[in-house]
Design a protein around this motif. Structure first.
Motif, PDB file in Angstrom:
ATOM      1  N   UNK A   1       0.253   5.969  -0.952  1.00  0.00           N
ATOM      2  CA  UNK A   1       0.185   7.132  -0.064  1.00  0.00           C
ATOM      3  C   UNK A   1       1.416   8.011  -0.212  1.00  0.00           C
ATOM      4  N   UNK A   2       2.217   7.735  -1.243  1.00  0.00           N
ATOM      5  CA  UNK A   2       3.432   8.519  -1.435  1.00  0.00           C
ATOM      6  C   UNK A   2       3.144   9.717  -2.318  1.00  0.00           C
ATOM      7  N   UNK A   3       3.618  10.866  -1.897  1.00  0.00           N
ATOM      8  CA  UNK A   3       3.414  12.102  -2.646  1.00  0.00           C
ATOM      9  C   UNK A   3       3.961  11.991  -4.060  1.00  0.00           C
TER      10      UNK A   3
ATOM     11  N   UNK B   1       0.825  -1.215   0.000  1.00  0.00           N
ATOM     12  CA  UNK B   1       0.000   0.000   0.000  1.00  0.00           C
ATOM     13  C   UNK B   1       0.855   1.260   0.000  1.00  0.00           C
ATOM     14  N   UNK B   2       2.120   1.130   0.399  1.00  0.00           N
ATOM     15  CA  UNK B   2       2.998   2.299   0.529  1.00  0.00           C
ATOM     16  C   UNK B   2       3.013   3.239  -0.688  1.00  0.00           C
ATOM     17  N   UNK B   3       3.162   2.707  -1.918  1.00  0.00           N
ATOM     18  CA  UNK B   3       3.212   3.637  -3.061  1.00  0.00           C
ATOM     19  C   UNK B   3       1.965   4.504  -3.180  1.00  0.00           C
TER      20      UNK B   3
ATOM     21  N   UNK C   1      12.115  10.291  -7.053  1.00  0.00           N
ATOM     22  CA  UNK C   1      12.743   8.980  -6.881  1.00  0.00           C
ATOM     23  C   UNK C   1      12.821   8.232  -8.210  1.00  0.00           C
TER      24      UNK C   1
ATOM     25  N   UNK D   1       2.468   0.755 -10.340  1.00  0.00           N
ATOM     26  CA  UNK D   1       3.123   0.641  -9.022  1.00  0.00           C
ATOM     27  C   UNK D   1       2.352   1.449  -7.984  1.00  0.00           C
TER      28      UNK D   1
ATOM     29  N   UNK E   1       5.171  14.124  -6.154  1.00  0.00           N
ATOM     30  CA  UNK E   1       6.449  14.794  -6.457  1.00  0.00           C
ATOM     31  C   UNK E   1       7.617  13.944  -5.960  1.00  0.00           C
ATOM     32  N   UNK E   2       7.452  13.399  -4.748  1.00  0.00           N
ATOM     33  CA  UNK E   2       8.498  12.513  -4.233  1.00  0.00           C
ATOM     34  C   UNK E   2       8.667  11.317  -5.176  1.00  0.00           C
TER      35      UNK E   2
ATOM     36  N   UNK F   1       8.078  11.275  -8.342  1.00  0.00           N
ATOM     37  CA  UNK F   1       8.753  11.742  -9.551  1.00  0.00           C
ATOM     38  C   UNK F   1      10.249  11.876  -9.319  1.00  0.00           C
TER      39      UNK F   1
END
Lengths: 299, 275
Positions: free
Chosen positions: A121-123, A117-119, A130, A173, A125-126, A128
């Motif tokens: 809730x990831x912002x 589930x992590x991806x 990474x 992803x 821009x972050x 982009x």
């Protein structure tokens, strides 16, 4: 009249409770759609923003122009490319992960539920930043791993066709997490007795999957398909932050086209017309889905 | 092979597949964290080192000393606070739709549901024009207002609050409690599970909010972390260590919060009745 106001005052509480929400939604959702419709028939631009008298009514000109605009046609093609490949991929992957996660309830399964589930809730821009590093042609991890197998450098974001696939990989992803949770909630709602009955009849593991689990997930699948389809038709953030629509407009989507026309070129009327074309495409796609579901139930 | 052994083998295979998939999904995060501790020279080394040879915290220090991540963090926290305010607006509306009979109830409710179908791209430009007309561009209010309430959240609050017994509310009214007192002292505690879910989602949403700050904010002093990070990506394009530290600073808090409250989010999906 006085009676009416007295009545209203006595029953004021529910209205007090809904007022903030209703007011905000009227100003920022209902009113805008009316404005969008009106300005889509005008040539409103930055000048028009300062002085309303310079805005002219142009009829269907914006809509006609759109369908002769090579970039807009390309954005339609790209959007369908994303949808046709991305939507089935997201549904299959999230269903697959959900089925695997449903095997157990121990700590390790809960941990993996979190990791998948992590991806989601990831912002963006972050994401982009990474992924831009991972996809980097010279210093990126992906090209390094490929070089270990003596594969030439891949132009992840520099080639118009490969860039589309790179964005799809990233979006899949990011898209698995939410849909996986929906499938998982549905899987855990299936009564155990169904499986026990099937076992008594001698059903094997894969038979239970095909004849019990998959049919009973019909509503969840329908819901996931509709929301994913609508989401991918509005594909925006990934090309916006990763490629800005390039190279050679190879990754520009309809939603990104609207943003660029509206906020970069300040061509508000033209962009509003584009947004209504997108809206109509979404409505048609949703109606087709509902139609297919109806025949599915009768079957 | 007996049934039990067979089941055990299947479970082992499933666990293995999950681990491999999990690693694939987690690679971007692992790479981000590891790279953020590498000195600039080491990051561009080929072949890349996996574990940093010389661990450095310099990139994290630079975020605050050379760049304005302190200001960005403050702005993001302001957005989070107002995200919670918005959640209470949603809850109040959901409560009214669930527990009051009033003229126009159905009409208002359908109006709210209808807003869910409007794609963001259609309203984006007019909302900007409206905010411009109100003189709210380049202000915090302009960033916050468009996304303050959400129809889906109102819907979920309503669904949950219909299950609260009306007798409970009536009893409080007989005791002479005011409506707002009832809402904050009785309804909010009873509806704790839905508040937990919506609270986490409000936090994540506000923390990650990106498009409206980008459109509305011109001054760097109004930038939240997300827009600040984009600025960093543009201005320090080749300083990957700094970029990774900035990303980690954005991503890690959310992941920690998510793992602590994971249970509520999953329950939330079961609660919304998607079976």
């Amino acid at each position: 009249m006085a009676e009416f106001f007295k009545d209203l005052y006595k029953n004021r509480h529910p209205y007090t409770f809904i007022t903030p929400a209703v007011l905000l939604l009227i100003v920022f959702a209902i009113l805008p759609i009316c404005i969008a419709l009106v300005i889509s028939f005008t040539d409103m631009d930055l000048k028009g923003l300062a002085d309303w008298s310079t805005i002219n009514f142009v009829g269907f000109k914006n809509y006609v122009d759109l369908f002769t605009d090579a970039i807009f046609l390309k954005s339609i093609f790209n959007t369908f490319f994303y949808v046709v490949i991305g939507v089935p991929l997201v549904i299959i992957c999230s269903l697959g992960v959900a089925l695997l996660l449903n095997f157990g309830n121990s700590f390790i399964f809960k941990l993996f539920r979190g990791i998948y589930y992590m991806p989601a809730i990831t912002n963006i821009i972050a994401v982009a930043v990474i992924w831009g590093f991972l996809y980097n042609i010279d210093y990126g991890l992906f090209n390094y791993i490929l070089s270990l197998f003596h594969i030439d450098k891949v132009q992840w974001l520099e080639d118009p066709l490969i860039a589309k696939f790179s964005l799809i990989i990233l979006a899949v992803w990011k898209g698995i997490g939410l849909n996986m949770l929906i499938f998982l909630a549905a899987l855990q709602g299936i009564p155990k007795s169904y499986y026990e009955a099937a076992e008594i009849d001698g059903a094997k593991g894969w038979q239970k999957l095909i004849f019990i689990t998959i049919p009973l997930l019909r509503f969840a699948t329908f819901f996931v398909t509709i929301t994913t389809l609508i989401g991918w038709l509005q594909f925006f953030e990934e090309p916006f932050v990763m490629t800005k629509g390039g190279p050679l407009n190879g990754t520009v989507s309809i939603a990104l086209f609207i943003y660029q026309k509206g906020f970069q070129d300040s061509n508000f009327g033209y962009a509003a017309a584009g947004s209504f074309v997108l809206f109509i495409i979404i409505i048609i796609a949703t109606l087709i889905q509902f139609k297919l579901r109806k025949s599915d139930v009768e079957y | 092979m007996t049934e039990k052994v067979k089941r055990q083998t299947v479970k082992t295979i499933v666990t293995l597949v999950l681990i491999i998939g999990g690693i694939l999904v987690a690679i971007p995060f692992i790479w981000m964290i590891l790279s953020s501790f590498k000195p600039d020279a080491e990051i561009l080394e080929i072949p890349p080192t996996i574990i940093p040879k010389h661990v450095t915290f310099q990139h994290y220090i630079d975020l605050f000393q050379q760049l304005d991540f302190g200001i960005y963090l403050k702005n993001t926290l302001i957005l989070v606070v107002f995200g919670f305010v918005g959640m209470f607006f949603n809850a109040m509306a959901g409560y009214a739709f669930a527990k009051f009979n009033f003229r126009g109830r159905e009409k208002f409710f359908y109006l709210i549901l209808a807003t869910m179908m409007i794609p963001g791209q259609v309203t984006m430009i007019p909302v900007y024009l409206i905010l411009n007309q109100m003189g709210l561009t380049n202000t915090m209010a302009g960033i916050i207002l468009p996304g303050l309430v959400a129809a889906f959240s109102i819907f979920l609050f309503r669904q949950f609050m219909t299950t609260i017994p009306t007798d409970l509310i009536e009893a409080a009214r007989l005791d002479g409690a005011g409506e707002f007192f009832i809402f904050f002292r009785l309804i909010v505690p009873v509806a704790k599970p839905i508040f937990a879910v919506q609270g986490i989602l409000a936090f994540i949403g506000a923390w990650n909010n990106f498009l409206w700050p980008l459109i509305i904010a011109n001054d760097e002093s109004l930038y939240p972390l997300s827009v600040g990070l984009q600025l960093l990506q543009g201005e320090h394009g080749n300083e990957f260590g700094l970029q990774m530290a900035g990303s980690a600073f954005m991503v890690v808090p959310i992941i920690i919060i998510f793992f602590i409250f994971q249970k509520y989010i999953v329950e939330g999906f079961t609660m919304s009745g998607l079976k």
